[in-house]
Design an enzyme around this catalytic site. Structure first.
Site, short mmCIF file in Angstrom:
data_model
loop_
_atom_site.label_atom_id
_atom_site.label_comp_id
_atom_site.label_asym_id
_atom_site.label_seq_id
_atom_site.Cartn_x
_atom_site.Cartn_y
_atom_site.Cartn_z
N ARG A 120 0.77 -1.34 0.04
CA ARG A 120 0.13 0.02 0.14
C ARG A 120 0.92 1.29 0.09
O ARG A 120 0.34 2.35 0.54
CB ARG A 120 -1.06 -0.09 1.12
CG ARG A 120 -1.68 -1.22 1.22
CD ARG A 120 -3.01 -1.10 2.12
NE ARG A 120 -3.90 -2.19 1.85
CZ ARG A 120 -3.92 -3.34 2.66
NH1 ARG A 120 -2.92 -3.64 3.48
NH2 ARG A 120 -4.83 -4.22 2.39
N LYS A 142 3.21 11.20 -11.47
CA LYS A 142 2.21 10.46 -12.53
C LYS A 142 3.05 8.80 -12.48
O LYS A 142 4.09 9.04 -13.15
CB LYS A 142 1.94 11.01 -13.69
CG LYS A 142 0.79 12.08 -13.30
CD LYS A 142 0.37 12.64 -14.83
CE LYS A 142 -0.91 13.50 -14.63
NZ LYS A 142 -1.29 13.81 -16.08
N GLU A 184 9.21 17.50 -25.33
CA GLU A 184 8.85 17.86 -24.15
C GLU A 184 9.19 19.04 -23.69
O GLU A 184 8.50 20.22 -22.91
CB GLU A 184 8.84 16.95 -22.98
CG GLU A 184 8.08 15.59 -23.41
CD GLU A 184 6.63 15.39 -23.09
OE1 GLU A 184 6.05 16.70 -22.63
OE2 GLU A 184 6.01 14.61 -23.03
N LYS A 226 7.55 22.73 -14.90
CA LYS A 226 6.88 21.51 -14.35
C LYS A 226 6.64 21.48 -13.00
O LYS A 226 5.52 21.16 -12.40
CB LYS A 226 7.56 20.07 -14.70
CG LYS A 226 7.02 18.92 -14.32
CD LYS A 226 5.99 18.37 -15.28
CE LYS A 226 5.28 17.05 -14.97
NZ LYS A 226 5.96 15.89 -15.63
N GLU A 236 -4.25 17.57 -10.68
CA GLU A 236 -5.24 17.85 -11.87
C GLU A 236 -6.55 18.24 -11.39
O GLU A 236 -7.61 17.90 -12.09
CB GLU A 236 -5.25 16.84 -12.90
CG GLU A 236 -4.16 16.76 -13.45
CD GLU A 236 -4.10 15.89 -14.98
OE1 GLU A 236 -5.11 15.22 -15.21
OE2 GLU A 236 -3.23 15.61 -15.66
N ARG A 241 -2.70 21.40 -14.24
CA ARG A 241 -1.86 20.24 -14.64
C ARG A 241 -2.15 19.86 -15.94
O ARG A 241 -1.19 19.41 -16.58
CB ARG A 241 -1.63 19.48 -13.59
CG ARG A 241 -0.76 18.40 -13.60
CD ARG A 241 -0.41 17.27 -12.78
NE ARG A 241 0.62 16.56 -13.18
CZ ARG A 241 1.26 15.84 -12.18
NH1 ARG A 241 1.22 15.89 -10.97
NH2 ARG A 241 2.14 15.09 -12.54
N ASN A 245 -0.39 18.39 -20.78
CA ASN A 245 -0.77 17.48 -21.81
C ASN A 245 -0.85 17.87 -23.28
O ASN A 245 -1.62 17.30 -24.25
CB ASN A 245 -1.87 16.64 -21.69
CG ASN A 245 -1.58 15.70 -20.24
OD1 ASN A 245 -0.88 15.14 -20.10
ND2 ASN A 245 -2.61 15.65 -19.33
N HIS A 248 -0.77 15.61 -26.34
CA HIS A 248 -0.88 14.08 -25.76
C HIS A 248 -1.87 13.22 -26.25
O HIS A 248 -1.84 12.26 -26.03
CB HIS A 248 -0.80 14.31 -24.40
CG HIS A 248 0.78 14.41 -23.66
ND1 HIS A 248 1.52 15.77 -24.10
CD2 HIS A 248 1.76 13.59 -23.02
CE1 HIS A 248 2.64 15.71 -23.58
NE2 HIS A 248 2.72 14.61 -22.77
N HIS A 252 -1.09 9.97 -28.01
CA HIS A 252 -1.47 8.77 -27.32
C HIS A 252 -2.33 7.77 -28.38
O HIS A 252 -2.05 6.75 -28.50
CB HIS A 252 -2.27 8.72 -26.24
CG HIS A 252 -1.66 9.54 -24.89
ND1 HIS A 252 -2.16 9.99 -23.72
CD2 HIS A 252 -0.17 9.67 -24.78
CE1 HIS A 252 -1.15 10.21 -22.66
NE2 HIS A 252 0.03 10.23 -23.52
N HIS A 265 7.11 8.32 -27.51
CA HIS A 265 6.29 8.97 -26.97
C HIS A 265 6.55 10.37 -27.48
O HIS A 265 5.62 11.39 -27.74
CB HIS A 265 6.36 9.06 -25.40
CG HIS A 265 5.56 9.79 -24.60
ND1 HIS A 265 4.03 9.95 -24.85
CD2 HIS A 265 5.66 10.98 -23.96
CE1 HIS A 265 3.59 10.64 -24.19
NE2 HIS A 265 4.55 11.42 -23.58
#
Length: 365
Positions: A120, A142, A184, A226, A236, A241, A245, A248, A252, A265
């Protein structure tokens, strides 16, 4: 060595940027509280740098074990994360152990996700070894894995205890991976930092040539951007935030359609950013000259700007619908109100988006 900070109250952590950090004891002793350390790397990075990190940690009294992943986006899945859990259990690692991610974005995402789940939640430290991971994926917490139906759809927020961005490891990065990282870097200028975008336009030739001074500046300014965004909107909650993206959702879709790892990517994001700029122009938010400016800097960084010709607009729309920014059934995209100012918006006609998708192959002409 430069030190930046991600300010998240009790979860705040430093980003160290400089050369020869892999063997710097000061970078570890304060941020590896436990004596049980699992280094997670991959088959490409481990032969280059694993021994240095392992020997440094052992000399400081840590019990070190290693887990080596296959290299590639196509292996970023639950099956390979399970292998990390197996090693942790076989080594009888306790809840106060620390995972060290030694590799690019895939290694960092998978290690962070494993750390978020094992017993956990256990600590982890990021040692990003690609430009893309140093300026983006290693910062912000993330983590996650891909699913055949969508990229990064399974994951968790898990902040590292520190990020060690050793610029000397970029010497072994191939040109394609290096260019993918520049995508990026360019993103930060487009979404929120126009002076940085202008600096990049003036210095891109030197960055492509890997000028060490320029590279250190680009990494620091990217990480600061960042860090500022993450500190203001860690989970987010208010769309700030989500601006990170840009490109993206388009990107993606390309990665999923072409098979993970076929397009890097950063390559897919670069193409996606130009598509986002094209849509922004069609909405009347930016000028045609702005779109050309975006295309020019991406091409100067040796990045692709034309989406796969075999992808149809219908395929794009189907895959874009499986996106974390979709709310109440509405597709939301990160677009440009102007260069240096991005917004998250669902306020666009579907037929205008389709025009951008259909015109994709014309964008690079």
């Amino acid at each position: 060595m430069q030190t930046l900070s991600v300010s998240l109250a009790e979860r705040s952590y430093p980003i160290f940027i400089g050369e020869s950090l892999l063997t710097n004891p000061e970078c570890y002793q304060t941020y590896l509280k436990a004596k049980q350390v699992l280094i997670v790397s991959n088959t490409t990075i481990a032969p280059l740098y694993l021994a240095k990190v392992e020997q440094t940690l052992q000399s400081l009294g840590y019990k070190v074990a290693c887990h080596i992943l296959p290299d590639g986006e196509q292996f970023k899945d639950l099956q390979h994360v399970e292998g990390i859990f197996k090693t942790l259990l076989e080594q009888r690692f306790n809840r106060d152990c620390v995972l060290v991610a030694l590799g690019g974005g895939v290694v960092g995402d998978m290690t962070g996700f494993a750390a978020a789940c094992y017993q956990r939640g256990v600590a982890f430290l990021q040692i990003p070894t690609t430009l893309l991971s140093q300026v983006d994926s290693s910062v912000g917490g993330k983590t996650g894995v891909n699913h055949p139906l969508g990229k990064n759809m399974i994951g968790a927020f898990k902040q590292p205890t520190a990020v060690l961005a050793d610029t000397s490891v970029l010497d072994t990065l191939n040109d394609r991976e290096y260019a993918a990282g520049l995508a990026e870097v360019i993103k930060y200028g487009l979404i929120r930092d126009l002076p940085f975008l202008e600096w990049l336009e003036q210095n891109m030739a030197g960055l492509v040539a890997r000028d060490k001074k320029l590279l250190a500046e680009a990494i620091a300014r990217s990480c600061q951007n960042k860090a500022d965004v993450v500190a203001a909107d860690e989970l987010e909650a208010n769309d700030l935030r989500a601006l990170l993206n840009l490109g993206h959702t388009f990107g993606h879709a390309i990665e999923t359609a072409m098979g993970y790892g076929t397009w890097l990517h950063g390559e897919a994001v670069a193409t996606g950013m130009l598509m986002a700029a094209d849509l922004s122009w069609r909405l009347g938010w930016i000028t045609q000259a702005d779109v050309v400016r975006v295309k020019t800097i991406l091409q100067a960084a040796n990045l692709p700007v034309i989406p796969p010709t075999e992808m149809t607009s219908e395929q794009f729309l189907s895959l874009m619908a499986v996106d974390k920014k979709v709310l109440a059934g509405k597709l939301r995209l990160v677009l440009l109100r102007q260069l240096g100012q991005a917004v998250v918006s669902a306020d666009f006609p579907l037929q205008t988006l389709e025009q951008t998708l259909i015109a994709g192959t014309e964008l690079g002409q």
